[in-house]
Design a protein around this motif. Structure first.
Motif, PDB file in Angstrom:
ATOM      1  N   GLU A   1       4.111   0.897  -6.044  1.00  0.00           N
ATOM      2  CA  GLU A   1       3.642  -0.398  -5.594  1.00  0.00           C
ATOM      3  C   GLU A   1       4.041  -1.467  -6.625  1.00  0.00           C
ATOM      4  O   GLU A   1       4.211  -1.150  -7.789  1.00  0.00           O
ATOM      5  N   PRO A   2       4.234  -2.711  -6.198  1.00  0.00           N
ATOM      6  CA  PRO A   2       3.980  -3.267  -4.864  1.00  0.00           C
ATOM      7  C   PRO A   2       5.164  -3.149  -3.909  1.00  0.00           C
ATOM      8  O   PRO A   2       5.087  -3.616  -2.790  1.00  0.00           O
ATOM      9  N   TRP A   3       6.260  -2.521  -4.371  1.00  0.00           N
ATOM     10  CA  TRP A   3       7.488  -2.522  -3.564  1.00  0.00           C
ATOM     11  C   TRP A   3       7.352  -1.702  -2.286  1.00  0.00           C
ATOM     12  O   TRP A   3       7.987  -2.017  -1.284  1.00  0.00           O
ATOM     13  N   VAL A   4       6.545  -0.624  -2.319  1.00  0.00           N
ATOM     14  CA  VAL A   4       6.379   0.193  -1.113  1.00  0.00           C
ATOM     15  C   VAL A   4       5.721  -0.616  -0.007  1.00  0.00           C
ATOM     16  O   VAL A   4       6.093  -0.516   1.166  1.00  0.00           O
ATOM     17  N   SER A   5       4.744  -1.439  -0.375  1.00  0.00           N
ATOM     18  CA  SER A   5       4.048  -2.253   0.627  1.00  0.00           C
ATOM     19  C   SER A   5       4.816  -3.508   1.001  1.00  0.00           C
ATOM     20  O   SER A   5       4.687  -4.018   2.114  1.00  0.00           O
ATOM     21  N   ASN A   6       5.622  -4.008   0.073  1.00  0.00           N
ATOM     22  CA  ASN A   6       6.377  -5.244   0.308  1.00  0.00           C
ATOM     23  C   ASN A   6       7.627  -5.200  -0.545  1.00  0.00           C
ATOM     24  O   ASN A   6       7.551  -5.254  -1.781  1.00  0.00           O
ATOM     25  N   SER A   7       8.799  -5.100   0.082  1.00  0.00           N
ATOM     26  CA  SER A   7      10.052  -4.980  -0.659  1.00  0.00           C
ATOM     27  C   SER A   7      10.455  -6.284  -1.350  1.00  0.00           C
ATOM     28  O   SER A   7      11.376  -6.289  -2.162  1.00  0.00           O
ATOM     29  N   ASP A   8       9.775  -7.365  -1.048  1.00  0.00           N
ATOM     30  CA  ASP A   8      10.056  -8.651  -1.699  1.00  0.00           C
ATOM     31  C   ASP A   8       8.733  -9.281  -2.161  1.00  0.00           C
ATOM     32  O   ASP A   8       8.334 -10.334  -1.688  1.00  0.00           O
TER      33      ASP A   8
ATOM     34  N   PRO B   1      -6.976  -8.454 -19.840  1.00  0.00           N
ATOM     35  CA  PRO B   1      -6.487  -9.710 -19.276  1.00  0.00           C
ATOM     36  C   PRO B   1      -4.971  -9.710 -19.159  1.00  0.00           C
ATOM     37  O   PRO B   1      -4.266  -9.168 -20.017  1.00  0.00           O
ATOM     38  N   MET B   2      -4.463 -10.300 -18.086  1.00  0.00           N
ATOM     39  CA  MET B   2      -3.026 -10.383 -17.882  1.00  0.00           C
ATOM     40  C   MET B   2      -2.431 -11.452 -18.809  1.00  0.00           C
ATOM     41  O   MET B   2      -2.990 -12.535 -18.945  1.00  0.00           O
ATOM     42  N   PRO B   3      -1.301 -11.161 -19.440  1.00  0.00           N
ATOM     43  CA  PRO B   3      -0.650 -12.178 -20.271  1.00  0.00           C
ATOM     44  C   PRO B   3      -0.009 -13.251 -19.406  1.00  0.00           C
ATOM     45  O   PRO B   3       0.144 -13.068 -18.183  1.00  0.00           O
ATOM     46  N   PRO B   4       0.381 -14.394 -19.979  1.00  0.00           N
ATOM     47  CA  PRO B   4       1.032 -15.462 -19.203  1.00  0.00           C
ATOM     48  C   PRO B   4       2.266 -14.933 -18.483  1.00  0.00           C
ATOM     49  O   PRO B   4       3.057 -14.174 -19.053  1.00  0.00           O
ATOM     50  N   GLY B   5       2.441 -15.349 -17.232  1.00  0.00           N
ATOM     51  CA  GLY B   5       3.579 -14.895 -16.443  1.00  0.00           C
ATOM     52  C   GLY B   5       3.290 -13.692 -15.571  1.00  0.00           C
ATOM     53  O   GLY B   5       4.122 -13.295 -14.760  1.00  0.00           O
ATOM     54  N   PHE B   6       2.091 -13.121 -15.736  1.00  0.00           N
ATOM     55  CA  PHE B   6       1.749 -11.913 -14.997  1.00  0.00           C
ATOM     56  C   PHE B   6       0.497 -12.097 -14.136  1.00  0.00           C
ATOM     57  O   PHE B   6      -0.031 -11.140 -13.591  1.00  0.00           O
ATOM     58  N   HIS B   7       0.039 -13.334 -14.003  1.00  0.00           N
ATOM     59  CA  HIS B   7      -1.205 -13.577 -13.273  1.00  0.00           C
ATOM     60  C   HIS B   7      -1.078 -13.265 -11.779  1.00  0.00           C
ATOM     61  O   HIS B   7      -2.071 -12.968 -11.121  1.00  0.00           O
ATOM     62  N   ALA B   8       0.147 -13.326 -11.241  1.00  0.00           N
ATOM     63  CA  ALA B   8       0.333 -13.019  -9.822  1.00  0.00           C
ATOM     64  C   ALA B   8      -0.026 -11.563  -9.518  1.00  0.00           C
ATOM     65  O   ALA B   8      -0.381 -11.229  -8.390  1.00  0.00           O
ATOM     66  N   LEU B   9       0.036 -10.709 -10.524  1.00  0.00           N
ATOM     67  CA  LEU B   9      -0.256  -9.289 -10.309  1.00  0.00           C
ATOM     68  C   LEU B   9      -1.752  -9.027 -10.135  1.00  0.00           C
ATOM     69  O   LEU B   9      -2.140  -8.023  -9.546  1.00  0.00           O
ATOM     70  N   GLU B  10      -2.582  -9.925 -10.676  1.00  0.00           N
ATOM     71  CA  GLU B  10      -4.031  -9.703 -10.615  1.00  0.00           C
ATOM     72  C   GLU B  10      -4.556  -9.698  -9.192  1.00  0.00           C
ATOM     73  O   GLU B  10      -5.519  -9.001  -8.874  1.00  0.00           O
ATOM     74  N   ALA B  11      -3.939 -10.493  -8.315  1.00  0.00           N
ATOM     75  CA  ALA B  11      -4.429 -10.621  -6.940  1.00  0.00           C
ATOM     76  C   ALA B  11      -3.886  -9.529  -6.020  1.00  0.00           C
ATOM     77  O   ALA B  11      -4.244  -9.492  -4.845  1.00  0.00           O
ATOM     78  N   MET B  12      -3.022  -8.652  -6.538  1.00  0.00           N
ATOM     79  CA  MET B  12      -2.411  -7.627  -5.696  1.00  0.00           C
ATOM     80  C   MET B  12      -3.293  -6.383  -5.641  1.00  0.00           C
ATOM     81  O   MET B  12      -3.442  -5.660  -6.626  1.00  0.00           O
ATOM     82  N   HIS B  13      -3.875  -6.134  -4.476  1.00  0.00           N
ATOM     83  CA  HIS B  13      -4.757  -4.980  -4.317  1.00  0.00           C
ATOM     84  C   HIS B  13      -3.979  -3.661  -4.378  1.00  0.00           C
ATOM     85  O   HIS B  13      -4.565  -2.611  -4.648  1.00  0.00           O
ATOM     86  N   SER B  14      -2.662  -3.720  -4.140  1.00  0.00           N
ATOM     87  CA  SER B  14      -1.867  -2.493  -4.156  1.00  0.00           C
ATOM     88  C   SER B  14      -1.643  -1.978  -5.572  1.00  0.00           C
ATOM     89  O   SER B  14      -1.227  -0.836  -5.752  1.00  0.00           O
TER      90      SER B  14
END
Length: 208
Positions: free
Chosen positions: A140-147, A64-77
């Motif tokens: 990743e994720p910087w290669v797919s999206n620099s921001d 499980p992702m710790p608090p503050g890292f949940h945005a990473l769960e949805a990143m397929h990259s």
């Protein structure tokens, strides 16, 4: 004449099993190499085939992702463990660096307004540094999206400004510190605000 066992490098194994080089390196990392060729480890195929033939990483389990890292769960990259680990480390450092920089600045004798500016400067600087390193390393994720949207605003470490102000012998004045921070970090904004607005009159002296 007996046949000699062939040595397999990480590149050769990656090609043979159709895997990413980083995946191969992770899976064979705990297996002693048979030898070294040109300074790089090589293995016997029989020793590493069991861990490479399995398409699922050994002992893999979803953490499980710790608090503050949940945005990473949805990143397929972020499917590769190296990418995910690097991204989590970068995010964790970004969350902490501003608070740490502010505390160290006051501890070294800086004023609170300087510490306040450093809070923003170090955070923005580390975000940019993480982006640069991620792009250079092909992560990743910087290669797919620099921001990438990987930072959560409520996860940043909070600075105890009343405590730092007491240490510095100052009165808390967040508005003044914010104004100073903007002036130091974005001087062009103040210059543009001071410039007169462009005239709406045309070159011929008539308004449209």
């Amino acid at each position: 004449m007996g046949m000699t066992k062939k040595h397999w490098s990480i590149n050769a194994l990656a090609t043979e099993f159709g895997l990413d080089r980083r995946t191969v390196a992770l899976r064979v990392g705990e297996i002693s190499p048979a030898a070294k060729e040109n300074g790089h480890p090589v293995w016997y195929l029989a020793d590493v085939a069991p861990v490479l033939a399995d398409r699922e990483p050994p002992k893999a389990r979803k953490m499980p992702m710790p608090p503050g890292f949940h945005a990473l769960e949805a990143m397929h990259s972020l499917r590769h463990p190296v990418d995910k680990a690097a991204c989590m480390m970068a995010v964790a450092l970004v969350y902490r660096v501003g608070c740490l920089a502010s505390s160290m600045a006051v501890g070294c004798g800086a004023s609170c307004r300087v510490a306040y500016a450093l809070n923003s400067a170090m955070t923005m600087g580390l975000i940019q540094a993480a982006t640069d390193i991620g792009l250079q390393a092909g992560l990743e994720p910087w290669v797919s999206n620099s921001d990438p949207a990987i930072y959560e605003l409520d996860a940043f470490d909070e600075v105890n400004w009343p405590n730092l102000a007491q240490i510095a012998g100052e009165v808390v004045d967040l508005d003044a510190w914010e104004a100073y921070s903007r002036q130091q970090l974005n001087p062009r904004e103040d210059e543009e605000a001071a410039e007169p607005a462009p005239s709406r009159r045309s070159k011929k002296g008539r308004t449209k």
